[in-house]
Design an enzyme around this catalytic site. Structure first.
Site, PDB file in Angstrom:
ATOM      1  N   MET A 152     -11.586  -5.602   4.858  1.00  0.00           N
ATOM      2  CA  MET A 152     -10.793  -4.723   5.714  1.00  0.00           C
ATOM      3  C   MET A 152     -10.558  -5.419   7.052  1.00  0.00           C
ATOM      4  SD  MET A 152     -10.214  -2.151   3.837  1.00  0.00           S
ATOM      5  CE  MET A 152      -9.247  -1.275   5.081  1.00  0.00           C
ATOM      6  N   GLY A 176       1.080  -2.132   4.016  1.00  0.00           N
ATOM      7  CA  GLY A 176       1.666  -0.800   3.883  1.00  0.00           C
ATOM      8  C   GLY A 176       2.868  -0.641   4.776  1.00  0.00           C
ATOM      9  N   SER A 177       2.607  -0.408   6.071  1.00  0.00           N
ATOM     10  CA  SER A 177       3.702  -0.104   6.999  1.00  0.00           C
ATOM     11  C   SER A 177       4.695  -1.254   7.119  1.00  0.00           C
ATOM     12  CB  SER A 177       3.145   0.291   8.369  1.00  0.00           C
ATOM     13  OG  SER A 177       2.165  -0.616   8.790  1.00  0.00           O
ATOM     14  N   GLY A 207      -9.083   4.269   6.767  1.00  0.00           N
ATOM     15  CA  GLY A 207      -8.750   5.673   6.999  1.00  0.00           C
ATOM     16  C   GLY A 207      -7.285   5.920   7.312  1.00  0.00           C
ATOM     17  N   PHE A 208      -6.637   4.927   7.876  1.00  0.00           N
ATOM     18  CA  PHE A 208      -5.245   5.127   8.293  1.00  0.00           C
ATOM     19  C   PHE A 208      -4.428   3.862   8.119  1.00  0.00           C
ATOM     20  CE2 PHE A 208      -8.040   7.867  10.703  1.00  0.00           C
ATOM     21  CZ  PHE A 208      -7.490   9.114  10.445  1.00  0.00           C
ATOM     22  N   GLY A 209      -3.156   4.030   7.826  1.00  0.00           N
ATOM     23  CA  GLY A 209      -2.228   2.908   7.838  1.00  0.00           C
ATOM     24  C   GLY A 209      -1.728   2.679   9.258  1.00  0.00           C
ATOM     25  N   GLY A 210      -0.996   1.602   9.432  1.00  0.00           N
ATOM     26  CA  GLY A 210      -0.325   1.362  10.706  1.00  0.00           C
ATOM     27  C   GLY A 210      -1.221   0.930  11.854  1.00  0.00           C
ATOM     28  N   MET A 246     -11.969   4.925  -1.039  1.00  0.00           N
ATOM     29  CA  MET A 246     -12.657   5.222   0.226  1.00  0.00           C
ATOM     30  C   MET A 246     -13.232   6.618   0.049  1.00  0.00           C
ATOM     31  SD  MET A 246      -9.717   3.598   2.659  1.00  0.00           S
ATOM     32  CE  MET A 246      -8.525   3.618   1.321  1.00  0.00           C
ATOM     33  N   HIS A 276      -1.113  -1.243  -4.379  1.00  0.00           N
ATOM     34  CA  HIS A 276      -2.381  -0.867  -3.732  1.00  0.00           C
ATOM     35  C   HIS A 276      -2.393   0.649  -3.527  1.00  0.00           C
ATOM     36  CE1 HIS A 276      -5.984  -1.821  -1.368  1.00  0.00           C
ATOM     37  NE2 HIS A 276      -5.571  -0.909  -0.495  1.00  0.00           N
ATOM     38  N   ASP A 284      -4.507   3.722  -2.167  1.00  0.00           N
ATOM     39  CA  ASP A 284      -5.600   4.097  -1.259  1.00  0.00           C
ATOM     40  C   ASP A 284      -6.080   5.518  -1.532  1.00  0.00           C
ATOM     41  OD1 ASP A 284      -5.981   1.802   0.497  1.00  0.00           O
ATOM     42  OD2 ASP A 284      -3.927   2.188   1.182  1.00  0.00           O
ATOM     43  N   HIS A 301      -8.166   1.412  -4.340  1.00  0.00           N
ATOM     44  CA  HIS A 301      -9.128   1.181  -3.247  1.00  0.00           C
ATOM     45  C   HIS A 301      -9.786   2.522  -2.943  1.00  0.00           C
ATOM     46  CE1 HIS A 301      -9.555   0.197   1.360  1.00  0.00           C
ATOM     47  NE2 HIS A 301     -10.720   0.414   0.782  1.00  0.00           N
ATOM     48  N   SER A 304       0.845  -1.201   0.000  1.00  0.00           N
ATOM     49  CA  SER A 304       0.000   0.000   0.000  1.00  0.00           C
ATOM     50  C   SER A 304       0.874   1.244   0.000  1.00  0.00           C
ATOM     51  CB  SER A 304      -0.887   0.011   1.240  1.00  0.00           C
ATOM     52  OG  SER A 304      -1.387   1.326   1.425  1.00  0.00           O
ATOM     53  N   MET A 326      -8.571   8.384  -0.340  1.00  0.00           N
ATOM     54  CA  MET A 326      -9.388   8.827   0.796  1.00  0.00           C
ATOM     55  C   MET A 326      -9.827  10.267   0.566  1.00  0.00           C
ATOM     56  SD  MET A 326      -7.222   7.268   3.939  1.00  0.00           S
ATOM     57  CE  MET A 326      -6.522   5.608   3.891  1.00  0.00           C
ATOM     58  N   ASP A 350      -6.844  -6.393   3.834  1.00  0.00           N
ATOM     59  CA  ASP A 350      -6.165  -5.097   3.899  1.00  0.00           C
ATOM     60  C   ASP A 350      -6.190  -4.544   5.324  1.00  0.00           C
ATOM     61  OD1 ASP A 350      -5.200  -2.533   3.460  1.00  0.00           O
ATOM     62  OD2 ASP A 350      -6.872  -1.883   2.193  1.00  0.00           O
TER      63      ASP A 350
HETATM   64  C1  DX5 Z   1      -6.472   1.664   5.336  1.00  0.00           C
HETATM   65  C2  DX5 Z   1      -5.916   1.330   3.975  1.00  0.00           C
HETATM   66  C3  DX5 Z   1      -4.849   0.288   3.979  1.00  0.00           C
HETATM   67  C4  DX5 Z   1      -3.628   0.666   4.727  1.00  0.00           C
HETATM   68  C5  DX5 Z   1      -2.839  -0.552   5.084  1.00  0.00           C
HETATM   69  O1  DX5 Z   1      -7.608   2.443   5.186  1.00  0.00           O
HETATM   70  O2  DX5 Z   1      -6.962   0.852   3.146  1.00  0.00           O
HETATM   71  O3  DX5 Z   1      -4.534  -0.075   2.661  1.00  0.00           O
HETATM   72  O4  DX5 Z   1      -2.797   1.528   4.015  1.00  0.00           O
HETATM   73  O5  DX5 Z   1      -1.735  -0.136   5.824  1.00  0.00           O
HETATM   74  P1  DX5 Z   1      -1.064  -1.076   6.924  1.00  0.00           P
HETATM   75  O6  DX5 Z   1      -0.544  -2.273   6.226  1.00  0.00           O
HETATM   76  O7  DX5 Z   1      -0.013  -0.209   7.505  1.00  0.00           O
HETATM   77  O8  DX5 Z   1      -2.160  -1.434   7.908  1.00  0.00           O
HETATM   78 ZN    ZN Z   2      -6.487  -0.066   1.193  1.00  0.00          ZN
END
Ligand code: DX5
Ligand code: ZN
Length: 233
Positions: free
Chosen positions: A141, A205-206, A146-149, A72, A37, A39, A70, A12, A41, A183
């Site tokens: 999901m 992602g992270s 909304g957020f990574g990590g 959102m 991927h 994202d 993706h 991601s 938003m 994800d």
């Molecule tokens: C969250 C995103 C994910 C996110 C995954 O809303 O859809 O794709 O970036 O990031 P990690 O792997 O850090 O949870």
């Molecule tokens: Zn995503």
């Protein structure tokens, strides 16, 4: 359980260095990524704001890997042709974010992309019941969007098993193949369990961009994916 192939790792970009996105895409594909991927938003459907079609278009020449968009965003339909023109290969959206799920899936396919539905942790899989013929990707999901990590929500594993059963029944009845993507919060240490539950496509992602050696993480994930196939789900 027979495991669906192929498996794919989809880093991601949310966790990539936004000041060097083209280079990040190239590096992560060279490190073994299968899909990118992407994202999207809108600070409306989710409380964060990221990238639009212009960024997708700018990245397109940097890789041949499929770009997995993706969405959102709410509403959904107006942005779909823009992403298709920007070079997206796969477009997924959250069914709650559109008034007409069947119409939105058709719109994606009319624009030549693979189409998918995204299920938040509390969203039932029933949304699939009457549209399986138009769905190429089921994206579950494993965090709230909304957020990574964020931390992987363990209850997702049951949902992965349920989605796997639905897809397997569909294919056994003569239906087309459907990818099962997960994800959020995926790391080297939990990817085997997610594979064992039946997922074939893994967004991270992270875990990948937060590590200096992308290839080391992707290689370690592939080893764990194979281990997951020997765990009885
Ligand atoms: C969250 C995103 C994910 C996110 C995954 O809303 O859809 O794709 O970036 O990031 P990690 O792997 O850090 O949870
Ligand atoms: Zn995503």
């Amino acid at each position: 359980m027979p495991f669906s192939k192929p498996t794919r790792i989809a880093p991601s970009l949310l966790a990539a260095d936004f000041a060097r996105l083209g280079e990040e895409v190239k590096n992560v594909v060279d490190a073994g990524a299968d899909w990118i991927h992407f994202d999207v938003m809108d600070n409306h459907y989710v409380p964060n704001l990221t990238m639009g079609p212009m960024v997708c278009e700018a990245l397109r020449p940097h890789t041949k890997a499929p770009i997995d968009v993706h969405l959102m965003v709410e509403p959904v339909d107006a942005i779909i042709p823009q992403f298709a023109e920007a070079g997206a290969d796969i477009i997924t959206f959250h069914p709650e974010a559109t008034r007409h799920v069947d119409r939105t899936l058709s719109l994606i396919k009319e624009h030549g992309c693979l189409a998918g539905l995204v299920f938040n942790p509390a969203t039932p899989l029933d949304w699939l019941n009457y549209v399986m013929d138009k769905v190429d990707v089921v994206l579950l999901m494993s965090v709230n969007p909304g957020f990574g990590g964020q931390k992987f929500i363990p209850g997702t594993l049951d949902k992965v098993r349920q989605a796997r059963a639905k897809i397997d029944a569909w294919v056994a009845a003569g239906g087309h193949p459907i990818a099962l993507e997960v994800d959020g919060g995926i790391k080297v240490d939990n990817i085997a369990a997610i594979r064992a539950a039946g997922a074939d496509t893994f967004v991270a992602g992270s875990a990948i961009f937060g590590h200096p050696d992308y290839k080391a993480v992707i290689d370690a994930m592939r080893v764990e994916i194979i281990k997951g196939e020997s765990i009885s789900a």
